[in-house]
Design an enzyme around this catalytic site. Structure first.
Site, mmCIF file in Angstrom:
data_model
loop_
_atom_site.group_PDB
_atom_site.id
_atom_site.type_symbol
_atom_site.label_atom_id
_atom_site.label_comp_id
_atom_site.label_asym_id
_atom_site.label_seq_id
_atom_site.Cartn_x
_atom_site.Cartn_y
_atom_site.Cartn_z
ATOM 1 N N PHE A 160 -4.792 -0.222 9.853
ATOM 2 C CA PHE A 160 -5.520 -0.061 8.604
ATOM 3 C C PHE A 160 -6.445 1.146 8.745
ATOM 4 O O PHE A 160 -6.937 1.481 9.821
ATOM 5 C CB PHE A 160 -6.282 -1.320 8.168
ATOM 6 C CG PHE A 160 -5.354 -2.382 7.623
ATOM 7 C CD1 PHE A 160 -4.894 -2.331 6.315
ATOM 8 C CD2 PHE A 160 -4.923 -3.413 8.430
ATOM 9 C CE1 PHE A 160 -4.024 -3.280 5.825
ATOM 10 C CE2 PHE A 160 -4.047 -4.381 7.949
ATOM 11 C CZ PHE A 160 -3.599 -4.307 6.632
ATOM 12 N N ASN A 213 -9.489 2.149 8.107
ATOM 13 C CA ASN A 213 -10.850 2.243 8.647
ATOM 14 C C ASN A 213 -10.921 2.137 10.170
ATOM 15 O O ASN A 213 -11.967 2.413 10.754
ATOM 16 C CB ASN A 213 -11.731 1.150 8.025
ATOM 17 C CG ASN A 213 -11.947 1.373 6.538
ATOM 18 O OD1 ASN A 213 -11.442 2.323 5.952
ATOM 19 N ND2 ASN A 213 -12.700 0.484 5.924
ATOM 20 N N TYR A 263 0.811 -1.220 0.000
ATOM 21 C CA TYR A 263 0.000 0.000 0.000
ATOM 22 C C TYR A 263 0.848 1.275 0.000
ATOM 23 O O TYR A 263 0.301 2.371 -0.049
ATOM 24 C CB TYR A 263 -0.904 0.037 1.241
ATOM 25 C CG TYR A 263 -1.853 -1.129 1.354
ATOM 26 C CD1 TYR A 263 -2.968 -1.223 0.523
ATOM 27 C CD2 TYR A 263 -1.635 -2.139 2.292
ATOM 28 C CE1 TYR A 263 -3.844 -2.292 0.632
ATOM 29 C CE2 TYR A 263 -2.513 -3.215 2.398
ATOM 30 C CZ TYR A 263 -3.607 -3.287 1.571
ATOM 31 O OH TYR A 263 -4.472 -4.342 1.670
ATOM 32 N N HIS A 318 -4.288 6.521 -1.114
ATOM 33 C CA HIS A 318 -4.860 6.491 0.230
ATOM 34 C C HIS A 318 -3.780 6.711 1.305
ATOM 35 O O HIS A 318 -4.104 7.009 2.457
ATOM 36 C CB HIS A 318 -5.531 5.133 0.461
ATOM 37 C CG HIS A 318 -6.857 5.202 1.156
ATOM 38 N ND1 HIS A 318 -7.602 6.355 1.302
ATOM 39 C CD2 HIS A 318 -7.588 4.219 1.768
ATOM 40 C CE1 HIS A 318 -8.708 6.093 1.960
ATOM 41 N NE2 HIS A 318 -8.730 4.811 2.259
#
Length: 199
Positions: free
Chosen positions: A70, A72, A20, A25
């Site tokens: 992460f 969220n 990632y 993001h």
């Protein structure tokens, strides 16, 4: 000049893991890494499910954090950090990506909604307040009918990657202005587009 007694907590949002690292993001992580590099603050410690670094920047005690929960679930890291270090809410700044701002646009705000950003929603739910500063870094809308949930997990385009160092440098300058002179001064100086993507 006397160093500010209460520390500031600068949080960059993103997803942990090498896969990632360069995603849109993760631009919050990128900004915090750029600030850490500019201020020679090592990011090695792990506390409250976050990679953190501590140092003095412009006579301000500073804690930099990249939650490893992460995106969220970011609040599960941020809220304990705020509590443990007794961070006044006016000393908290969260840096995150924003789909609704064009790429390269910065938007500082002293408080406000989450704009549907899941990491911010998690932090608000754990802190029980919207009243903390945020630096939104525009990543633009997905092309065509691409699902925004997929778009944010793609890397920046080659053209955007050319301009990204300027965006990160300017975001770091905006944070330093926030530390020195407060959110209003930083907003007046830095809110707007860093670059013209059509150049």
């Amino acid at each position: 000049m006397m160093t500010e007694t209460k520390p500031y907590l600068i949080v960059g949002l993103g997803n942990p893991g090498a896969e990632y690292r360069h995603n849109r993001h993760n631009v919050g992580f990128m900004v915090v890494d750029a600030l850490a590099e500019a201020a020679a603050i090592p990011m090695r410690r792990v506390e409250n499910r976050a990679i953190i670094g501590k140092g003095i920047v412009d006579d301000r005690r500073l804690i930099l954090a990249k939650p490893q929960t992460f995106m969220n679930d970011s609040g599960q890291s941020v809220a304990p950090l705020v509590d443990y270090y007794k961070i006044p809410l006016e000393h908290l700044l969260v840096v995150h990506d924003d789909l609704d701002l064009p790429f390269g646009t910065l938007r500082l705000r002293p408080s406000g909604g989450t704009g549907g950003q899941r990491g911010m929603e998690s932090i608000v739910s754990k802190l029980w307040t919207y009243d903390f500063a945020r630096l939104r870094v525009g990543i633009g809308r997905p092309p065509g009918r691409m699902d925004p949930r997929d778009y944010v997990l793609y890397d920046f385009s080659p053209l955007q990657q050319e301009f990204l160092p300027d965006v990160l440098r300017t975001a770091v300058a905006a944070i330093r202005r926030f530390l020195m002179d407060g959110i209003e001064v930083a907003m007046n100086e830095f809110n707007g587009s860093v670059i013209d993507e059509d150049e």
